[in-house]
Design an enzyme around this catalytic site. Structure first.
Site, PDB file in Angstrom:
ATOM      1  N   GLY A   1      43.246  39.056  34.201  1.00  0.00           N
ATOM      2  CA  GLY A   1      44.516  38.623  34.796  1.00  0.00           C
ATOM      3  C   GLY A   1      44.892  37.234  34.307  1.00  0.00           C
TER       4      GLY A   1
ATOM      5  N   ARG B   1      43.232  44.078  29.983  1.00  0.00           N
ATOM      6  CA  ARG B   1      41.908  44.499  30.460  1.00  0.00           C
ATOM      7  C   ARG B   1      41.531  45.651  29.530  1.00  0.00           C
ATOM      8  NH1 ARG B   1      41.804  41.788  35.454  1.00  0.00           N
ATOM      9  NH2 ARG B   1      43.760  41.799  36.604  1.00  0.00           N
TER      10      ARG B   1
ATOM     11  N   ASP C   1      35.354  37.017  35.658  1.00  0.00           N
ATOM     12  CA  ASP C   1      33.984  37.536  35.508  1.00  0.00           C
ATOM     13  C   ASP C   1      33.916  38.743  34.566  1.00  0.00           C
ATOM     14  OD1 ASP C   1      35.272  39.112  37.363  1.00  0.00           O
ATOM     15  OD2 ASP C   1      33.525  39.368  38.655  1.00  0.00           O
TER      16      ASP C   1
ATOM     17  N   THR D   1      41.037  32.394  36.373  1.00  0.00           N
ATOM     18  CA  THR D   1      41.432  33.467  37.300  1.00  0.00           C
ATOM     19  C   THR D   1      41.933  32.811  38.574  1.00  0.00           C
ATOM     20  OG1 THR D   1      40.617  35.194  38.790  1.00  0.00           O
ATOM     21  CG2 THR D   1      38.965  33.669  37.970  1.00  0.00           C
TER      22      THR D   1
ATOM     23  N   ASP E   1      41.440  33.953  41.395  1.00  0.00           N
ATOM     24  CA  ASP E   1      40.591  34.386  42.515  1.00  0.00           C
ATOM     25  C   ASP E   1      39.535  33.360  42.955  1.00  0.00           C
ATOM     26  OD1 ASP E   1      42.023  36.732  42.309  1.00  0.00           O
ATOM     27  OD2 ASP E   1      40.470  37.778  41.169  1.00  0.00           O
TER      28      ASP E   1
ATOM     29  N   ASP F   1      36.478  33.129  42.056  1.00  0.00           N
ATOM     30  CA  ASP F   1      35.292  33.913  42.432  1.00  0.00           C
ATOM     31  C   ASP F   1      34.164  33.807  41.402  1.00  0.00           C
ATOM     32  OD1 ASP F   1      36.625  35.232  40.431  1.00  0.00           O
ATOM     33  OD2 ASP F   1      36.525  37.211  41.344  1.00  0.00           O
TER      34      ASP F   1
ATOM     35  N   ARG G   1      41.256  39.636  44.913  1.00  0.00           N
ATOM     36  CA  ARG G   1      40.326  40.756  44.650  1.00  0.00           C
ATOM     37  C   ARG G   1      39.271  40.794  45.751  1.00  0.00           C
ATOM     38  NH1 ARG G   1      40.000  43.717  39.944  1.00  0.00           N
ATOM     39  NH2 ARG G   1      41.139  42.188  38.746  1.00  0.00           N
TER      40      ARG G   1
HETATM   41  O1  F6P Z   1      41.951  38.857  39.222  1.00  0.00           O
HETATM   42  C1  F6P Z   1      43.243  38.378  39.414  1.00  0.00           C
HETATM   43  C2  F6P Z   1      44.057  39.363  40.208  1.00  0.00           C
HETATM   44  O2  F6P Z   1      45.365  38.856  40.360  1.00  0.00           O
HETATM   45  C3  F6P Z   1      43.475  39.759  41.564  1.00  0.00           C
HETATM   46  O3  F6P Z   1      43.728  38.785  42.548  1.00  0.00           O
HETATM   47  C4  F6P Z   1      44.145  41.075  41.799  1.00  0.00           C
HETATM   48  O4  F6P Z   1      43.366  41.889  42.637  1.00  0.00           O
HETATM   49  C5  F6P Z   1      44.230  41.662  40.418  1.00  0.00           C
HETATM   50  O5  F6P Z   1      44.147  40.596  39.505  1.00  0.00           O
HETATM   51  C6  F6P Z   1      45.473  42.448  40.127  1.00  0.00           C
HETATM   52  O6  F6P Z   1      45.330  43.010  38.871  1.00  0.00           O
HETATM   53  P1  F6P Z   1      46.521  43.683  38.067  1.00  0.00           P
HETATM   54  O7  F6P Z   1      47.430  42.568  37.592  1.00  0.00           O
HETATM   55  O8  F6P Z   1      45.843  44.369  36.940  1.00  0.00           O
HETATM   56  O9  F6P Z   1      47.231  44.582  39.017  1.00  0.00           O
END
Ligand code: F6P
Length: 324
Positions: free
Chosen positions: A16, A77, A108, A131, A133, A135, A177
């Site tokens: 992300g 991803r 991660d 990120t 998050d 985390d 997340r």
């Molecule tokens: O890891 C960053 C994040 O924004 C999380 O907070 C969220 O769960 C996820 O990515 C959303 O992913 P995507 O943009 O692939 O929907």
């Protein structure tokens, strides 16, 4: 570092996007330029590495883009990189482009990818935690977290205005997340009545205690992290069960939290970690993430940063005080 064997660094953003990634790219390109090292950008994360989507990075261009959110290198991803075949192709592309060091900016998943890659590739890798998050172990703050919290609180403050006007209960879902960091930081700083995060099992009991006596005479704000075991809808239906008189709305802040210009903190973090990552490569470090712990630059091996990141004791205490 005149004798460093590193001549050409490849840099990419992955997972992300998060505000501050462009500032880190600028810092990497600028530092490399001052050391006489070539830097190329690998577009779309591991996907671009496999496809050889590699572009030159110009310091004077990045200088004008460092204040922008998102990532100018784009991100993805990658499913293909999870397969050995994909990683072998990526290695070949790096060799074909004479890239002899890598800097990865991501979360991660990105570092797990590098760990797997290191089994077949002896090019040195340095990571930068990027990120929203927060985390990741090995750093107190990840790139983008501060900006995301600022975006969340700006929006929740607005929700409070309408919630106060109607005496409504609002359930506001924030990202993160599996991590409750955005939830705790935004919930505490907007004065939420309840904060529900995945790392706590008691928070819901406190919420039920409060909501049963709620008399519809003011706003009642509940901040719920998306990874919380109950989730916004279930929390809403439980509240309705306990106190059917409430006028309740759910708002999911969603991807708005990922966008926008980085905060001053994230710009500075991007600059510090960008410089630190090039310095680490020139000092011969490999397979480590540059982070900030207690305001000091620290390098932590990848296998230690992908461990489950927990909420520290001080934050847990704050949650107890303000969530009850
Ligand atoms: O890891 C960053 C994040 O924004 C999380 O907070 C969220 O769960 C996820 O990515 C959303 O992913 P995507 O943009 O692939 O929907």
């Amino acid at each position: 570092m005149k004798n460093s064997p590193i001549k050409h660094i490849g840099v990419f953003t992955s997972g992300g996007d998060s505000p501050g990634m462009n500032a880190a790219l600028y810092a990497i390109a600028k530092t490399a330029e001052t050391k006489g090292i070539k830097v190329s950008g690998i577009r779309k994360g591991y996907e671009g590495m496999i496809d050889g989507d590699i572009v030159p990075l110009e310091v004077h261009e990045l200088q004008k883009l460092a204040h922008r959110g998102g990532t100018i290198l784009k991100t993805a991803r990658s499913q293909r990189f999870m397969q050995l075949e994909g990683r072998k192709k990526a290695l070949q592309m790096l060799k074909d482009n004479n890239i002899d060091a890598l800097i990865a900016i991501g979360g991660d998943g990105t570092f797990r990818g590098l760990l797997a890659f290191s089994e077949i590739c002896d090019i040195p890798f340095i990571g930068i935690p990027g990120t929203i998050d927060n985390d990741i172990s090995g750093t107190d703050y990840t790139l983008g977290f501060d900006s995301a919290v600022n975006t969340a609180i700006e929006n929740i403050d607005k929700i409070r205005d309408t919630a106060e006007s109607h005496n409504r209960v609002f359930i506001i879902e924030v990202m993160g997340r599996d991590s409750g960091y955005i939830g705790i930081h935004s919930g505490l700083t907007v004065g939420a009545d309840a904060i529900l995060i995945p790392e706590s099992g008691e928070d819901f009991i406190h919420l039920l205690d409060k909501i049963k006596d709620y008399d519809n005479e003011e706003a009642f704000l509940v901040v719920v992290s998306e990874g919380d075991e109950l989730g916004a809808e279930l929390v809403a239906s439980k509240i309705k069960e306990i106190n059917p008189s409430v006028d309740l709305r759910i708002t999911k802040l969603g991807h708005v939290q990922r966008g926008g210009n980085p905060s001053a903190f994230d710009r500075m973090l991007g600059i510090r970690l960008g410089v630190a990552s090039v310095d680490a490569l020139l000092k011969g470090k490999k397979n480590v993430m540059a982070g900030i712990l207690n305001n000091q630059l620290r390098l932590t091996p990848f296998n230690q940063v992908v461990k489950q990141h927990s909420i520290n004791k001080e934050l847990q205490e704050l949650l107890k005080i303000f969530g009850s």
